[in-house]
Write a protein that holds these residues in place. Sequence first.
Motif, PDB file in Angstrom:
ATOM      1  N   GLU A  25       0.830  -1.204   0.000  1.00 34.11           N
ATOM      2  CA  GLU A  25       0.000   0.000   0.000  1.00 34.11           C
ATOM      3  C   GLU A  25       0.866   1.255   0.000  1.00 34.11           C
ATOM      4  OE1 GLU A  25      -2.587  -0.298   3.340  1.00 34.11           O
ATOM      5  OE2 GLU A  25      -3.904  -1.757   2.384  1.00 34.11           O
ATOM      6  N   ARG A  26       1.919   1.287   0.798  1.00 34.80           N
ATOM      7  CA  ARG A  26       2.815   2.435   0.858  1.00 34.80           C
ATOM      8  C   ARG A  26       3.510   2.647  -0.492  1.00 34.80           C
ATOM      9  NH1 ARG A  26       6.253   1.037   5.025  1.00 34.80           N
ATOM     10  NH2 ARG A  26       4.568   1.523   6.448  1.00 34.80           N
ATOM     11  N   TRP A  27       3.922   1.549  -1.143  1.00 26.53           N
ATOM     12  CA  TRP A  27       4.582   1.642  -2.444  1.00 26.53           C
ATOM     13  C   TRP A  27       3.632   2.219  -3.485  1.00 26.53           C
ATOM     14  CZ3 TRP A  27       3.782  -0.662  -7.238  1.00 26.53           C
ATOM     15  CH2 TRP A  27       4.821  -0.502  -8.157  1.00 26.53           C
ATOM     16  N   ILE A  28       2.379   1.752  -3.493  1.00 23.54           N
ATOM     17  CA  ILE A  28       1.394   2.244  -4.462  1.00 23.54           C
ATOM     18  C   ILE A  28       1.125   3.733  -4.235  1.00 23.54           C
ATOM     19  CG2 ILE A  28      -1.049   2.108  -5.132  1.00 23.54           C
ATOM     20  CD1 ILE A  28      -0.849  -0.933  -4.685  1.00 23.54           C
ATOM     21  N   VAL A  29       0.942   4.125  -2.980  1.00 30.43           N
ATOM     22  CA  VAL A  29       0.660   5.532  -2.674  1.00 30.43           C
ATOM     23  C   VAL A  29       1.832   6.420  -3.095  1.00 30.43           C
ATOM     24  CG1 VAL A  29       0.354   7.158  -0.772  1.00 30.43           C
ATOM     25  CG2 VAL A  29      -1.014   5.087  -0.858  1.00 30.43           C
ATOM     26  N   THR A  30       3.055   6.028  -2.800  1.00 31.32           N
ATOM     27  CA  THR A  30       4.212   6.853  -3.183  1.00 31.32           C
ATOM     28  C   THR A  30       4.365   6.931  -4.689  1.00 31.32           C
ATOM     29  OG1 THR A  30       5.709   4.952  -2.945  1.00 31.32           O
ATOM     30  CG2 THR A  30       5.498   6.455  -1.060  1.00 31.32           C
ATOM     31  N   LYS A  31       4.125   5.851  -5.406  1.00 28.92           N
ATOM     32  CA  LYS A  31       4.253   5.892  -6.870  1.00 28.92           C
ATOM     33  C   LYS A  31       3.188   6.785  -7.494  1.00 28.92           C
ATOM     34  CE  LYS A  31       7.777   3.286  -7.251  1.00 28.92           C
ATOM     35  NZ  LYS A  31       9.069   3.864  -7.523  1.00 28.92           N
ATOM     36  N   VAL A  32       1.955   6.685  -7.000  1.00 32.91           N
ATOM     37  CA  VAL A  32       0.875   7.502  -7.555  1.00 32.91           C
ATOM     38  C   VAL A  32       1.119   8.977  -7.261  1.00 32.91           C
ATOM     39  CG1 VAL A  32      -1.579   8.056  -7.309  1.00 32.91           C
ATOM     40  CG2 VAL A  32      -0.862   5.691  -7.570  1.00 32.91           C
ATOM     41  N   THR A  33       1.498   9.311  -6.028  1.00 32.66           N
ATOM     42  CA  THR A  33       1.732  10.721  -5.704  1.00 32.66           C
ATOM     43  C   THR A  33       2.951  11.267  -6.429  1.00 32.66           C
ATOM     44  OG1 THR A  33       2.941  10.048  -3.716  1.00 32.66           O
ATOM     45  CG2 THR A  33       0.616  10.625  -3.453  1.00 32.66           C
TER      46      THR A  33
END
Length: 193
Positions: A39-47
């Motif tokens: 979840e943290r990886w997805i959020v950082t990539k999207v932002t």
Amino acid sequence: MAESEDRISKEKNQSMMDYGKLPHHAKGRFAKAAEKQIERWIVTKVTTFSALLMRATIWIVFVSGYALSSVVFYRWFRMSFGEFLFGDFHQPKEIIHVLLLSIELLILVPVPAIVGLSAFRLLMHLSDTNEFDQVQTKKQVYLTEQLLIGGLVTVTGTTMMDSLIVGTGTWVHYGGGLVIILSLTAFLKFSSH
């Protein structure tokens, strides 16, 4: 008995439909940590991608404004020097006509650059949420409005003067120009900033 089986079946289906996650009580420590990392990886990539996309858009606006100003400057340079060097003037009002046209184009040269720079500064300011200052943003918008409206009033006045000297304008042109000048001046005077 049937009611409890239905309830257990619904809870199991609901927990399996919860984006493919296991029920909370069935997760081990490793599964919980792995899910948080994903979840943290997805959020950082999207932002990160959205921030890069916004920065690219801001730079495109900035470069486009200066490119348009360069095109307008080229047109002014070509028209002005072409007319003044190779023009065949028979009357003084022809020289004044070319001079006023040159002034009109010269006033319009910085307009795209001003819009591009103002949009660039405003969007960069808005994108930096840590240092967002509403008063500074309003001040930048107000200064841009003053520059652009002042330029439009000057171009309108120059065009009306040119039409008056050459004798090509009618009362509709002069009335329309006067309405534009008065309305833009009133907007600058009475706008709430």
